[in-house]
Design an enzyme around this catalytic site. Structure first.
Site, PDB file in Angstrom:
ATOM      1  N   ASP A   1       0.835  -1.204   0.000  1.00 59.91           N
ATOM      2  CA  ASP A   1       0.000   0.000   0.000  1.00 59.91           C
ATOM      3  C   ASP A   1       0.872   1.257   0.000  1.00 59.91           C
ATOM      4  O   ASP A   1       2.075   1.208   0.316  1.00 59.91           O
ATOM      5  CB  ASP A   1      -0.885  -0.045   1.257  1.00 59.91           C
ATOM      6  CG  ASP A   1      -2.167   0.771   1.121  1.00 59.91           C
ATOM      7  OD1 ASP A   1      -2.281   1.547   0.157  1.00 59.91           O
ATOM      8  OD2 ASP A   1      -3.049   0.641   2.000  1.00 59.91           O
TER       9      ASP A   1
ATOM     10  N   ASP B   1     -10.664   2.229  -3.548  1.00 57.92           N
ATOM     11  CA  ASP B   1     -11.248   2.004  -2.221  1.00 57.92           C
ATOM     12  C   ASP B   1     -12.763   2.079  -2.277  1.00 57.92           C
ATOM     13  O   ASP B   1     -13.436   1.771  -1.292  1.00 57.92           O
ATOM     14  CB  ASP B   1     -10.732   3.058  -1.232  1.00 57.92           C
ATOM     15  CG  ASP B   1      -9.419   2.628  -0.598  1.00 57.92           C
ATOM     16  OD1 ASP B   1      -9.073   1.442  -0.693  1.00 57.92           O
ATOM     17  OD2 ASP B   1      -8.741   3.487  -0.019  1.00 57.92           O
TER      18      ASP B   1
HETATM   19  C1  DGJ Z   1      -5.790   2.053   1.929  1.00 54.01           C
HETATM   20  C2  DGJ Z   1      -6.165   0.843   1.132  1.00 54.01           C
HETATM   21  O1  DGJ Z   1      -6.650   1.197  -0.121  1.00 54.01           O
HETATM   22  C3  DGJ Z   1      -7.183   0.032   1.921  1.00 54.01           C
HETATM   23  O2  DGJ Z   1      -7.592  -1.074   1.172  1.00 54.01           O
HETATM   24  C4  DGJ Z   1      -6.567  -0.384   3.232  1.00 54.01           C
HETATM   25  O3  DGJ Z   1      -5.535  -1.288   2.998  1.00 54.01           O
HETATM   26  C5  DGJ Z   1      -6.080   0.826   4.001  1.00 54.01           C
HETATM   27  N1  DGJ Z   1      -5.232   1.653   3.196  1.00 54.01           N
HETATM   28  C6  DGJ Z   1      -5.352   0.394   5.246  1.00 54.01           C
HETATM   29  O4  DGJ Z   1      -4.760   1.438   5.903  1.00 54.01           O
END
Ligand code: DGJ
Length: 718
Positions: free
Chosen positions: A472, A542
């Protein structure tokens, strides 16, 4: 194929269905005469004969009527009578910014080399290099053009060699420049924001400059390193498209300029905003690679990109491997979990047929919210209620693989790592460093930072038998500055950051060739070909709402193979939109990519669990089509067709129901018109399915989804 014509002055480069023509003018300037549908050998220099009519332009080299500004220059320089935006600009130690590039020689090769430090497309191709020189500055600029004949793709990268005795400053440098001698086009780009990444945008093309760029240190949610010019009436099946996609994940720019005579210049490459590179004597600089696709209609463009990226970009060991159905605990628990909760989710997941359990953010250091612990990659055994190793073993014993979330490029101010190395972050001395999501960006241009990331992530993967990593990245670079670089090199930081990141990814993916790495950047904030070189799949957004996902996934599918898109079924009301959609619809939409579940399955009813079980069983039976099939966009739907046209998966989502309309039909694509297909209990010809179409339900339900598998009936009617 490379055809060298007209006394080695004209170069006809062809793929199966497209051609590009370069020509050396008598003055030594290299021009691009044509790009488009394939044409056969000819004498082509006549194309430039008509280009001398504009008035009020300077002559070149004292030749009356020779207007460089009218020429379709292949890699235009600054400081000559062409006053349009140049493809590059260098500054010399005497303060001059004039570069005079003329053709010196060309070389051809059947082998393509990796671009040092940068992700590169590789596969069977021919490479032609046009070497241009500036005799006064003792400088060489090489255009490396790869011809991927089988894929109808050209790529270009540029190499600058400083052969002089002094340092050259590179103020701007693009990877590719395309000149078109007409302007009746529109622009297509992929723009958006967090939660609505890669929306397809059409913009009109007018005299002036159109720019899409990123200054964020990543490609970003808001823009993609892609630009295309299309005919005004372009559709899925008709209309010319000239597309460029940059194999890069940092600050980029894509631009189109229409001059006063209706010439079009399209370029893409590194962003020159806040950029400068010192090229010392005898050093070379390589640009990222640009991928160029010409096609007729969006479907053909998509097929060319998809096939090329599958065969020549995405890690070979994964590209044809069916992706595991996963469960991710993020939207189920966020940070609020303990070992018991996770074990409960895991055992339900195993019962449903899920193949990979992914433990998201919150498993390390003191991390129970976004304020702490990034950089402290030690499992929080207290929170897990047991050593991570034991937890992983239990997952493995249930027949699932184990995946773990990391955000390796970041550090929290409240962390051991930051205490030990406060100078490892990107910041400018004397200015208070800016926080975003309560974290700083590590300075990946530094070798010791790269080494730390490689070591800490490797240790966890190795010691805990991790099968999958979610990589991430949740903030962009703001106050760009490095403690490591001296003042002359500060503007190199964003590109050096990317080189550092690519190095880290090169090492980690080579050390762990069997670990599946999924990219992520606050959803789809870094979904680009550079990342696809390392990450066979990327979390698309997201926003997990099924209806929002339709346009996000459609935009992404324009360029990137569907099997690279992470796509999850989540809870309703949806956490980002508040929308309630049927479980079936959520499943159908997520099956456009790598199916996953991201909700608390322990809270579902037996009926819902049975439905999920059924979805997973079905997905496993058709996912080879998503991995290897040809993808078609349909009206409010999409389909995957196997290469041999024997099998297809068709999906459709009605957004809002409508009363009192004619029966709606879905016109399929890509089938064998002369064959017959079994669909449910009926047999219908391919031509009827494509031209008459499939009858859609007249459902009195918003967000209603339908899905069909169709299979060819061999020897039907013989
Ligand atoms: C952003 C990501 O896109 C989410 O899926 C998740 O992993 C969060 N970060 C966790 O902090």
């Amino acid at each position: 194929m490379i055809n060298i014509l007209e006394n080695e002055k004209t170069f006809l480069l062809s793929t199966k269905e497209t051609s590009m023509i370069f020509h050396v003018l008598e003055s030594g300037h290299l021009v691009e005469l044509y790009y488009g549908d394939r044409i056969e050998d000819n004498a082509f220099s006549y194309i430039i004969k008509d280009l001398k009519h504009a008035s009020y332009l300077s002559d070149t080299d004292g030749i009356e009527g020779f207007k460089l500004e009218q020429m379709p220059l292949a890699y235009p320089a600054y400081g000559n009578p062409d006053l349009r935006t140049p493809a590059f600009m260098f500054e010399y130690d005497d303060g001059s910014r004039i570069t005079d590039l003329r053709f010196d020689h060309y070389t051809c090769s059947k082998e393509k080399k990796k671009i040092k430090g940068l992700p590169t497309t590789l596969g069977p191709c021919e490479v032609i290099t046009f070497v241009l020189t500036d005799q006064i500055r003792d400088l060489q600029v090489s255009l490396n053009i790869s011809i991927f004949e089988q894929w109808d793709v050209f790529t270009q990268s540029v190499e600058v060699s400083n052969k002089s005795a002094s340092t050259i400053k590179i103020n701007s440098i693009t990877s590719a420049c395309l000149s078109l001698l007409e302007d009746n086009f529109q622009i297509v780009s992929l723009t958006g924001a967090w939660g609505r990444e890669r929306m397809i945008r059409n913009s009109s093309l007018t005299q002036g400059r159109f720019l899409i760029d990123s200054k964020r240190g990543a490609t970003g949610h808001g823009q993609s390193p892609f630009i295309a010019l299309t005919d005004q009436n372009v559709t899925e099946d008709h209309g010319r498209i000239y597309a460029m996609n940059l194999v890069y994940s940092g600050n980029f720019k894509c631009e189109v300029e229409v001059d006063m005579h209706q010439n079009v210049r399209m370029m893409c490459g590194l962003n020159d905003f806040d950029f400068e590179w010192s090229l010392a004597t005898q050093e070379t600089f390589m640009t990222p690679e640009a991928v160029l696709v010409y096609a007729r209609g969006y479907t053909q463009m998509t097929h060319r990109f998809h096939d090329f990226y599958r065969d020549c970009l995405i890690p070979r060991s994964f590209v044809h491997q069916e992706r595991p159905v996963l469960i991710n605990n993020w939207e189920a628990t966020y940070f609020d979990f303990d070992g018991e909760k996770l074990r409960h989710i895991a055992s339900e997941a195993a019962n449903l047929g899920i193949e990979l359990f992914v433990l998201d953010d919150g498993w390390y250091g003191q991390r129970n919210d976004i304020y702490t612990s990034l950089g402290d990659w030690q499992p929080n055994e207290k929170k897990l209620g047991q050593p991570l190793k034991q937890f992983v073993q239990e997952i493995h014993q249930q027949g699932m693989k184990f995946g773990l979330w990391f955000e390796p490029e970041m550090v929290s101010p409240q962390s051991q790592l930051f205490k030990q190395h406060p100078d490892w972050i990107i910041r400018v001395p004397f200015h208070k460093p800016q926080l975003a999501r309560h974290q700083y960006v590590l300075d990946l241009s530094r070798e010791e930072v790269q080494a730390f990331i490689i070591e800490s992530i490797s240790t966890i993967i190795r010691d805990h038998q991790v099968d999958y990593v979610k990589w991430d990245m949740n903030r962009n670079i703001t106050d760009s500055g490095s403690f490591f670089l001296d003042h002359k090199h500060q503007k190199e930081l964003p590109h050096r950051y990317m080189l550092g990141l690519y190095h880290v990814l090169d090492v980690l993916t080579a050390t762990f060739p069997n670990v599946l790495f999924e990219g992520c950047a606050g959803g789809g904030g870094r979904f680009d070909p550079g990342m696809l070189k390392y990450f066979p799949q990327i979390w698309t957004s997201d926003d997990t709402d099924a209806i929002e996902r339709l346009s996000i996934q459609k935009g992404t599918s324009l360029l990137y193979p569907c099997a690279t898109m992470g796509a999850h079924v989540s809870a309703v009301p949806n956490h980002q939109m508040g929308r309630i959609t049927p479980l079936k619809t959520r499943g159908v939409v997520a099956m456009m990519g790598d199916l996953g579940y991201e909700l608390d399955i322990t809270q579902l009813s037996k009926k819902q669990k049975d439905e999920i079980k059924q979805q997973i069983r079905f997905y496993k039976s058709i996912r080879h089509l998503i991995t290897d099939g040809d993808y078609y966009r349909l009206e409010n739907g999409w389909m995957f067709v196997s290469r041999d046209q024997k099998e297809a998966l068709v999906s459709h989502v009605q957004i809002l129901s409508q009363p009192n309309t004619v029966p709606k039909r879905l016109h399929l694509k890509g089938l064998d018109a002369a064959s017959f297909y079994q669909i449910d209990n009926t047999i219908i010809s391919g031509s009827a399915l494509m031209h008459i179409g499939l009858a859609l339900d007249q459902a009195k339900e918003d967000f209603h989804a339908q899905q069909w598998v169709i299979r060819k009936v061999e020897n039907y009617g013989d």
